[in-house]
Design an enzyme around this catalytic site. Structure first.
Site, PDB file in Angstrom:
ATOM      1  N   ASP A 142      -0.560  -9.122 -12.343  1.00  0.00           N
ATOM      2  CA  ASP A 142       0.849  -9.502 -12.279  1.00  0.00           C
ATOM      3  C   ASP A 142       1.631  -8.397 -12.994  1.00  0.00           C
ATOM      4  OD1 ASP A 142       3.351 -10.177 -13.897  1.00  0.00           O
ATOM      5  OD2 ASP A 142       2.841 -12.324 -13.981  1.00  0.00           O
ATOM      6  N   HIS A 143       2.366  -7.632 -11.991  1.00  0.00           N
ATOM      7  CA  HIS A 143       2.651  -6.423 -12.263  1.00  0.00           C
ATOM      8  C   HIS A 143       3.531  -6.366 -13.391  1.00  0.00           C
ATOM      9  CE1 HIS A 143       6.450  -7.234  -9.832  1.00  0.00           C
ATOM     10  NE2 HIS A 143       6.895  -5.957 -10.141  1.00  0.00           N
TER      11      HIS A 143
ATOM     12  N   HIS B 257       5.486 -14.097 -14.078  1.00  0.00           N
ATOM     13  CA  HIS B 257       6.210 -12.901 -14.885  1.00  0.00           C
ATOM     14  C   HIS B 257       6.686 -13.466 -16.025  1.00  0.00           C
ATOM     15  CE1 HIS B 257       5.238 -10.765 -11.145  1.00  0.00           C
ATOM     16  NE2 HIS B 257       6.597 -11.015 -10.631  1.00  0.00           N
TER      17      HIS B 257
ATOM     18  N   ASP C 194     -11.581  -6.335  11.694  1.00  0.00           N
ATOM     19  CA  ASP C 194     -11.305  -7.708  12.072  1.00  0.00           C
ATOM     20  C   ASP C 194     -11.899  -8.617  10.695  1.00  0.00           C
ATOM     21  OD1 ASP C 194     -11.119 -10.521  12.542  1.00  0.00           O
ATOM     22  OD2 ASP C 194     -12.082 -10.026  14.680  1.00  0.00           O
TER      23      ASP C 194
ATOM     24  N   ALA D  17       0.788  -1.100  -0.325  1.00  0.00           N
ATOM     25  CA  ALA D  17      -0.058   0.030  -0.098  1.00  0.00           C
ATOM     26  C   ALA D  17       0.794   1.219   0.144  1.00  0.00           C
ATOM     27  CB  ALA D  17      -1.031   0.062   1.181  1.00  0.00           C
TER      28      ALA D  17
HETATM   29  C1  BG6 Z   1       7.898  -9.876  -7.270  1.00  0.00           C
HETATM   30  C2  BG6 Z   1       8.754 -10.873  -6.690  1.00  0.00           C
HETATM   31  O1  BG6 Z   1       6.778 -10.429  -7.953  1.00  0.00           O
HETATM   32  O2  BG6 Z   1       8.871  -9.183  -8.261  1.00  0.00           O
HETATM   33  C3  BG6 Z   1       9.987 -10.172  -6.103  1.00  0.00           C
HETATM   34  O3  BG6 Z   1       8.026 -11.500  -5.586  1.00  0.00           O
HETATM   35  C4  BG6 Z   1      10.821  -9.514  -6.973  1.00  0.00           C
HETATM   36  O4  BG6 Z   1      10.756 -11.512  -5.488  1.00  0.00           O
HETATM   37  C5  BG6 Z   1       9.820  -8.714  -7.565  1.00  0.00           C
HETATM   38  O5  BG6 Z   1      11.674  -8.714  -6.474  1.00  0.00           O
HETATM   39  C6  BG6 Z   1      10.673  -7.924  -8.836  1.00  0.00           C
HETATM   40  O6  BG6 Z   1       9.872  -6.887  -9.365  1.00  0.00           O
HETATM   41  P1  BG6 Z   1      10.633  -5.683 -10.216  1.00  0.00           P
HETATM   42  O7  BG6 Z   1       9.440  -4.954 -10.638  1.00  0.00           O
HETATM   43  O8  BG6 Z   1      11.222  -4.807  -9.320  1.00  0.00           O
HETATM   44  O9  BG6 Z   1      11.329  -6.138 -10.966  1.00  0.00           O
END
Ligand code: BG6
Length: 495
Positions: free
Chosen positions: A182-183, A245, A90, A18
Site C-alpha cells: 500500500d504505497h 490507503h 510466458d 516498473a
Molecule cells: C493509487 C490509485 O493507488 O493511488 C490511483 O490507484 C491514485 O488512482 C494514486 O491516483 C494516488 O497516489 P499518489 O501517491 O499520487 O497520491
C-alpha cells in the site's frame, strides 16, 4: 541486504510501474549504498527485448523519474546497469520458469547472492495465482536463502475475490513471505503518524474522545482517470482509494500504541481498529453516512476538462463514483462518539493529502464577550505535496486588548534545503528486501477493510440514485459539506 544480497525478479518489467517507480527506486538504493554489489535484477515480461534495449529502458526511466541523475557516460552507471538482465517470459509455461531458474542461478553465482529472491509482481492480479504456482513448479523457491512475494493492489475486487486470490498465493507462500504494497504506507509523513503520536508527551494524553472532536482525512487529486478508464470504471474511488490507503490511515490514526515496534504487534493493533469500525445497518444507513459523486465537465486554471463519462474506456452511462466522502466511527473506548470524516476524489482543485485532528473546545471561554470566538486547536499532518506538521493555537493579537486570534506553528519538513525525501517505493522495496513488513498490509487487515467497504458497495449496487454530480475542478458534491454540518463541523481548508 548488503551481506547476503538479493535477486529482484520484476514481473511486468516493460510496464508503467516498473519504469516510473521500481527502477528509480532500485537506483536510489544503489546510490545510497543500501545495496552492495551483491544484487541483480531480472526484468520479465512477455515482449522480446534484448539486454541492450532493456538497459536503455532502464536508463530512460531513471533519467525521467529518479531522484538521482544518471548518465550513460558515467562509469558508475555502467557498474549499476550490468546487474540488469531481461528475459521474455510466458507466465503460463512451467518450462519458461525452469529456464528462468537457470538464469537466476547464474546471476546469483556471478554476483555472490546467497539465494535470496524477491519476486515483485507488477502485474494484473488475476495473474498472481498462476505466477506463484509456476514459481514453485519451476523450482525457483528451492534455494538456501529467503523468498518473498511483493504484490500490488488491487488485492481483489471484494472480500470473496480477495479471499480467492489470497488462497492461491498462500498455497505457495507463507503469510510472512507475502508483502502486500500500500504505497501510502511508504510515504514519509504517513510513517510519521505513529512517531508524532507515540513520541510526544503533548499529543498522546489528548488522543481520545475526551479531547478530540473529529478527525478529517482528505486525499485530493487533480487528475482524472487518465489512461486507466478501463480499470477505474470497474473499481471506483471507494475500492481504488478507500479500501486501502484511506482505511489504513484511519487505522494508523486510531490504533493503540503497540507494546513493541515489531511488525506483528503493529498489524495486531491496526486489525483491532478495523474490527471496531461501526458496521452499517441498512442501505439507508450507508446513504446517510457515505456520499458519492462523479465529475462532469468543468475547468481548472481556465482549461476545460471533460466529464468522467466521456473519458476513454469509460461507459457513457457509468455510475462509478470518482469521489466519496464518509463518516466512519471506530466503536471502541478511545474513540466512542468521534467521527472520522474521510474523502477522496479525482478532479478536485488541488493535489493534496492531509489529516486534520480537530480538538474539542475549552470547557469555558473566559474571553467571551470580547468579540472573540475561540477557534478549535488543530493538528495537521501534511502528507503531500508539502510534508510537515501544522498546529493551530489561539494567542493574543499583539498590541490588542485581549483579542484572541488563531496563530500557526508550521513545520515544513519538505522545505528544508537539500532535503530529498525518498520515494515511497524506495522505502518499501528496501523494507521488503530486508524483511521488515511493518509498512505492508497483513491479510487480516485487507480482509477487514474489504468487509467494511463491501457493505457500502453492495448498497450502492442496488440503487444509484444517490450519485451526485460535481464539476471537474470543484471540491465535490455539496452533500459532502452537509455530512459535517449536521454534526456542527466543517471541512477544514487544505493547503
Ligand atoms: C493509487 C490509485 O493507488 O493511488 C490511483 O490507484 C491514485 O488512482 C494514486 O491516483 C494516488 O497516489 P499518489 O501517491 O499520487 O497520491
Amino acid at each position: 541486504v548488503r551481506e547476503t544480497g538479493v535477486l529482484f525478479f520484476i514481473f511486468g518489467a516493460t510496464g508503467d510501474l516498473a519504469s516510473r517507480k521500481l527502477f528509480p527506486a532500485i537506483y536510489s538504493l544503489f546510490k545510497e549504498g543500501k545495496l552492495s554489489d551483491k544484487f541483480a535484477v531480472i526484468g520479465l515480461a512477455r515482449r522480446e527485448r534484448s539486454r541492450e534495449q532493456f538497459h536503455e529502458d532502464v536508463l530512460r526511466s531513471i533519467q525521467e523519474f529518479a531522484r538521482y541523475k544518471a548518465s550513460p557516460d558515467d562509469p558508475e552507471w555502467g557498474r549499476f546497469v550490468e546487474h540488469f538482465e531481461y528475459m521474455s517470459l510466458d507466465i503460463n509455461r512451467v518450462e519458461a520458469f525452469n529456464e528462468l531458474n537457470i538464469a537466476a542461478e547464474r546471476l546469483e553465482e556471478q554476483f555472490g547472492i546467497a539465494g535470496n529472491r524477491l519476486f515483485y509482481l507488477a502485474l494484473a492480479p488475476d495473474l498472481f495465482g498462476s505466477v506463484a504456482h509456476n514459481l514453485k513448479a519451476g523450482g525457483l523457491l528451492q534455494t538456501a536463502g529467503w523468498h518473498r512475494l511483493v504484490i500490488e493492489k488491487p488485492f481483489g475486487f471484494d472480500l470473496p475475490s480477495a479471499e480467492k486470490l489470497n488462497k492461491e498465493i498462500r498455497e505457495v507462500f507463507e503469510e510472512h513471505e507475502v508483502y502486500r504494497i500500500d504505497h501510502y504506507l511508504g510515504k514519509e509523513m504517513v510513517q510519521n503518524i505513529d512517531v508524532i503520536r507515540f513520541a510526544n508527551a503533548f499529543f498522546e494524553p489528548l488522543w481520545n474522545n475526551k479531547y478530540i472532536a473529529n478527525i478529517q482525512i482528505t486525499l485530493g487529486e487533480t487528475v482524472g482517470v487518465e489512461d486507466r478508464g478501463g480499470y477505474y470504471d470497474h473499481s471506483g474511488a471507494l475500492r481504488d482509494m478507500g479500501q486501502n490507503h484511506m482505511l489504513q490511515m484511519v487505522a494508523m490514526m486510531a490504533m493503540e500504541p503497540p507494546s513493541r515496534l515489531h511488525p506483528e504487534d503493529i498489524h495486531d493493533e491496526k486489525v483491532k481498529v478495523l474490527r471496531s469500525l461501526r458496521p452499517f445497518t441498512s442501505a439507508e444507513d450507508v446513504r446517510k453516512h457515505v456520499i458519492r459523486g462523479q465529475y462532469t465537465e468543468g475547468q481548472a486554471n481556465g482549461r476545460p476538462l471533460p466529464g468522467y463519462r466521456s473519458e476513454d474506456k469509460v461507459n457513457p452511462d457509468s455510475t462509478t463514483e470518482t469521489y466519496f466522502a464518509a463518516k466512519v466511527y471506530v466503536d471502541n473506548f478511545r474513540w466512542a462518539g468521534v467521527p472520522f470524516y474521510i474523502r477522496t476524489g479525482k478532479r478536485l482543485p488541488v493535489k493534496t493529502t492531509e489529516v486534520v485532528v480537530e480538538f474539542k473546545n475549552m470547557p469555558k471561554n473566559v474571553y467571551h464577550g470580547r468579540k472573540t470566538g475561540l477557534e478549535p486547536n488543530l493538528l495537521v499532518f501534511r502528507v503531500q505535496p508539502m510534508e510537515g506538521i501544522y498546529i493551530k493555537i489561539n494567542a493574543k493579537r499583539p498590541g490588542s486588548e485581549g483579542v484572541i486570534v488563531p496563530v500557526a506553528m508550521d513545520f515544513c519538513q519538505s522545505c528544508q534545503v537539500g532535503l530529498n525525501t525518498p520515494e515511497a517505493y524506495e522505502r518499501l522495496l528496501f523494507d521488503a528486501a530486508r524483511g521488515d513488513s511493518t509498512y505492508f498490509t497483513r491479510w487480516d487487515e485487507v480482509a477487514l477493510a474489504w468487509q467494511y467497504v463491501d457493505q457500502i458497495a453492495s448498497a450502492w449496487a442496488e440503487d444509484a440514485s444517490d450519485l451526485r454530480m460535481y464539476p471537474a475542478g470543484s471540491w465535490g458534491p455539496e452533500e459532502a459539506q452537509a455530512l459535517l454540518e449536521q454534526d456542527g463541523f466543517h471541512w477544514w481548508p487544505v493547503n
